[in-house]
Scaffold this motif. Structure first.
Motif, short mmCIF file in Angstrom:
data_model
loop_
_atom_site.label_atom_id
_atom_site.label_comp_id
_atom_site.label_asym_id
_atom_site.label_seq_id
_atom_site.Cartn_x
_atom_site.Cartn_y
_atom_site.Cartn_z
N ASP A 24 37.56 -49.85 44.85
CA ASP A 24 36.57 -50.59 45.63
C ASP A 24 35.99 -49.76 46.77
O ASP A 24 35.02 -50.16 47.40
CB ASP A 24 37.18 -51.86 46.21
N PHE A 25 36.60 -48.60 47.06
CA PHE A 25 36.18 -47.73 48.15
C PHE A 25 36.02 -46.30 47.64
O PHE A 25 36.89 -45.45 47.86
CB PHE A 25 37.20 -47.76 49.30
N PRO A 26 34.93 -46.00 46.95
CA PRO A 26 34.71 -44.63 46.47
C PRO A 26 34.65 -43.64 47.63
O PRO A 26 34.36 -44.02 48.77
CB PRO A 26 33.36 -44.70 45.75
N ILE A 27 34.89 -42.39 47.34
CA ILE A 27 34.81 -41.34 48.36
C ILE A 27 33.40 -41.33 48.94
O ILE A 27 32.42 -41.38 48.22
CB ILE A 27 35.21 -39.98 47.77
N HIS A 44 41.40 -40.17 47.99
CA HIS A 44 42.33 -41.19 47.52
C HIS A 44 43.68 -40.52 47.32
O HIS A 44 43.76 -39.39 46.82
CB HIS A 44 41.87 -41.80 46.21
N GLN A 45 44.74 -41.20 47.71
CA GLN A 45 46.08 -40.65 47.59
C GLN A 45 46.87 -41.52 46.63
O GLN A 45 46.88 -42.75 46.76
CB GLN A 45 46.72 -40.64 48.97
N GLY A 46 47.54 -40.89 45.69
CA GLY A 46 48.31 -41.62 44.69
C GLY A 46 49.63 -42.14 45.23
O GLY A 46 49.94 -42.00 46.41
N ALA A 47 50.39 -42.74 44.35
CA ALA A 47 51.69 -43.29 44.72
C ALA A 47 52.59 -42.18 45.27
O ALA A 47 52.65 -41.09 44.73
CB ALA A 47 52.33 -43.94 43.51
N GLU A 48 53.29 -42.47 46.36
CA GLU A 48 54.11 -41.47 47.04
C GLU A 48 55.47 -41.29 46.40
O GLU A 48 56.04 -40.22 46.43
CB GLU A 48 54.29 -41.87 48.51
N SER A 49 56.03 -42.35 45.84
CA SER A 49 57.36 -42.25 45.25
C SER A 49 57.52 -43.31 44.17
O SER A 49 56.65 -44.15 43.96
CB SER A 49 58.43 -42.44 46.33
N PRO A 76 44.19 -49.99 50.74
CA PRO A 76 42.79 -50.45 50.63
C PRO A 76 42.56 -51.89 51.09
O PRO A 76 41.50 -52.19 51.61
CB PRO A 76 42.48 -50.31 49.14
N HIS A 77 43.55 -52.77 50.94
CA HIS A 77 43.31 -54.16 51.34
C HIS A 77 43.19 -54.31 52.85
O HIS A 77 42.77 -55.36 53.33
CB HIS A 77 44.40 -55.09 50.77
#
Length: 91
Positions: A24-27, A44-49, A76-77
């Protein structure tokens, strides 16, 4: 047929269908952070763990207080589009 009572409807501006995600929030999107500071999504940063599967938006502040151009990483929310809400007339 059961009708939904207006007393149980969400307040205006609250998303009830789903939480927002990084799509919902493109670069390059201008956003407002939870502290009401304007910024722009730069990554955008992916899952950390394995235990934390949430994607995040990396936001660079663009206001006067962010003279050093600080970065913040947020879910994002927590973000709002900068164009949401009432618009001011310029003339």
């Amino acid at each position: 047929m059961i009708e939904k009572s207006p007393a149980h409807s969400p307040a205006p501006g609250i998303m009830s269908a789903r939480l927002r995600d990084v799509d919902d929030f493109p670069i390059g999107t201008r956003v407002i952070t939870p502290s009401d500071r304007p910024g722009v999504v730069i990554a955008h940063q992916g899952a950390e763990s394995r235990d934390d599967m949430h994607e995040r938006c990396v936001v660079r502040y663009t206001d006067a207080r962010g003279e050093d151009r600080n970065l913040v990483t947020l879910l994002p929310h927590l973000l709002r589009l900068a164009s949401e809400g009432p618009q001011m007339e310029l003339f």
